[in-house]
Design a protein around this motif. Structure first.
Motif, PDB file in Angstrom:
ATOM      1  N   TYR A  76      -5.535  62.175  77.821  1.00  0.00           N
ATOM      2  CA  TYR A  76      -4.661  61.193  77.551  1.00  0.00           C
ATOM      3  C   TYR A  76      -3.173  61.957  77.336  1.00  0.00           C
ATOM      4  O   TYR A  76      -3.001  62.742  76.601  1.00  0.00           O
ATOM      5  N   ASN A  77      -2.525  61.694  78.613  1.00  0.00           N
ATOM      6  CA  ASN A  77      -1.290  62.455  78.687  1.00  0.00           C
ATOM      7  C   ASN A  77      -0.121  61.556  78.098  1.00  0.00           C
ATOM      8  O   ASN A  77       0.347  60.667  78.977  1.00  0.00           O
ATOM      9  N   LEU A  78       0.238  61.843  77.021  1.00  0.00           N
ATOM     10  CA  LEU A  78       1.377  61.111  76.475  1.00  0.00           C
ATOM     11  C   LEU A  78       2.418  62.011  76.354  1.00  0.00           C
ATOM     12  O   LEU A  78       3.403  61.581  75.807  1.00  0.00           O
ATOM     13  N   GLY A  79       2.368  63.377  76.474  1.00  0.00           N
ATOM     14  CA  GLY A  79       3.716  64.068  76.326  1.00  0.00           C
ATOM     15  C   GLY A  79       4.541  63.863  77.373  1.00  0.00           C
ATOM     16  O   GLY A  79       4.564  63.703  78.469  1.00  0.00           O
ATOM     17  N   ALA A  80       5.976  64.002  76.631  1.00  0.00           N
ATOM     18  CA  ALA A  80       6.927  63.641  77.498  1.00  0.00           C
ATOM     19  C   ALA A  80       8.305  63.853  76.477  1.00  0.00           C
ATOM     20  O   ALA A  80       8.379  63.839  75.472  1.00  0.00           O
ATOM     21  N   ILE A  81       9.486  64.122  77.088  1.00  0.00           N
ATOM     22  CA  ILE A  81      10.752  63.812  76.419  1.00  0.00           C
ATOM     23  C   ILE A  81      11.159  62.250  76.478  1.00  0.00           C
ATOM     24  O   ILE A  81      11.453  61.882  77.621  1.00  0.00           O
TER      25      ILE A  81
END
Length: 327
Positions: A76-81
């Motif tokens: 689950y790629n939730l990483g972000a600014i």
């Protein structure tokens, strides 16, 4: 026991998703940037069963090592600014993390899959901010994307890159085009939490006014705890696809103020709210409202918490927190 890797685990979505997956019997791994991450203790307190791994979305080799260590069935790629206003202040960093970080995660997954006998299911956190200057109302999976912020542009890049990896390499890669979703775990820099926190403080006599920008912007607001369930449902499908996740209702900032102040017994909020041009966006997104019919039909998903219940939940949380702080 299925295994899942979550990037961006320190955010509200990461925490709610971790709880959901652990409840479903998953072994959950969380990617965290830096050993001294200020939210490290929060993650350990909320989801102590999550195994934390150090990594960075800008480092493909490091991400590959994280995949080897976690051996996930689902990513689950939730990483972000994810703070839109900041993206105008640092468009380059936002592009590197929120945009290129998706490419790096996809490429690390593709390389990892080359050594694995099983396909990894990949979820990308796309955003309603991609619609920006909306070309139709409501917005669906086929609506033309017209982002109005560096954040929105970066999300468009990640969204299309996810589609490209799905079509080019046969990856089980899905994108959730999530409309605004909030919770008591939302950061205070976001307008919903800024409002509920300030209203709680005003009620308690700890603050005199709330300063905001555009009061007429309209958003489709839902509860983050509902939306992470949609993420999980996407990765249970036999075929990867893209889905709009929304309530199908829109509310203005004024509606948010009405609900928040009413929750503490204040009917007229005008004496407490002041507008300031500093909080206006350089390019405003005036109206966002999603069409979740595909998610309802295919995933069997629908939101459980309505707008008024969401605001009430956040107000009650902030009243407790601010009472405890007492300053």
């Amino acid at each position: 026991m299925p295994r899942a890797l979550i990037t961006g685990i320190t955010g509200q979505d990461g925490l709610y998703l971790s709880e959901l997956l652990i409840e479903k019997g998953y072994e959950v791994f969380g990617l965290i940037r830096g050993q001294n991450n200020p939210k490290l203790d929060l993650v350990k307190a909320v989801v102590p069963d999550v195994k934390l791994l150090t990594g960075d979305l800008s480092d493909v080799a490091g991400l590959t090592r994280v995949l080897s260590a976690s051996q996930p069935d689902e990513i689950y790629n939730l990483g972000a600014i994810s703070y839109v206003a900041y993206s105008w202040e640092n468009a380059s960093l936002t592009s590197d993390v929120t945009g290129k970080g998706v490419l790096n995660m996809l490429e690390a997954t593709r390389q990892y899959e080359g050594d694995s006998t099983e396909k990894v299911k990949f979820y990308q956190a796309s955003s309603s901010e991609m619609f920006g200057k909306v070309q139709e109302v409501p917005q669906s999976e086929s609506t033309l994307l017209w982002p109005r912020s560096p954040y929105g542009v970066a999300k468009v890049f990640g969204h299309y890159m996810t589609i490209n990896y799905r079509e080019s390499y046969g990856m089980h890669a899905s994108s959730g085009i999530l409309f605004n979703h909030e919770s008591p775990r939302r950061g205070p820099e976001f307008v919903t939490r800024k409002v509920t926190q300030a209203v709680a403080r005003i009620k308690l006599g700890l603050q005199q006014e709330l300063v905001l920008g555009n009061l007429d912007a309209k958003r489709d607001w839902g509860f983050a705890g509902d939306y992470v369930d949609a993420m999980w449902r996407m990765l249970q499908q036999p075929v990867a696809d893209d889905y709009v996740i929304a309530t199908g209702e829109t509310h203005s900032i004024r509606d948010l103020l009405d609900a928040a102040f009413a929750a503490v017994g204040i009917e007229d909020w005008t004496p407490f709210v002041r507008q300031d041009p500093r909080f206006m966006r350089p390019a405003e997104v005036d109206l966002l409202i999603g069409d979740p019919s595909k998610a309802k039909a295919v995933l069997g998903w629908k939101p459980q918490v309505n707008f008024e219940e969401l605001v009430q939940m956040m107000i009650e949380n902030d009243l407790r927190e601010q009472t405890a702080l007492g300053r």
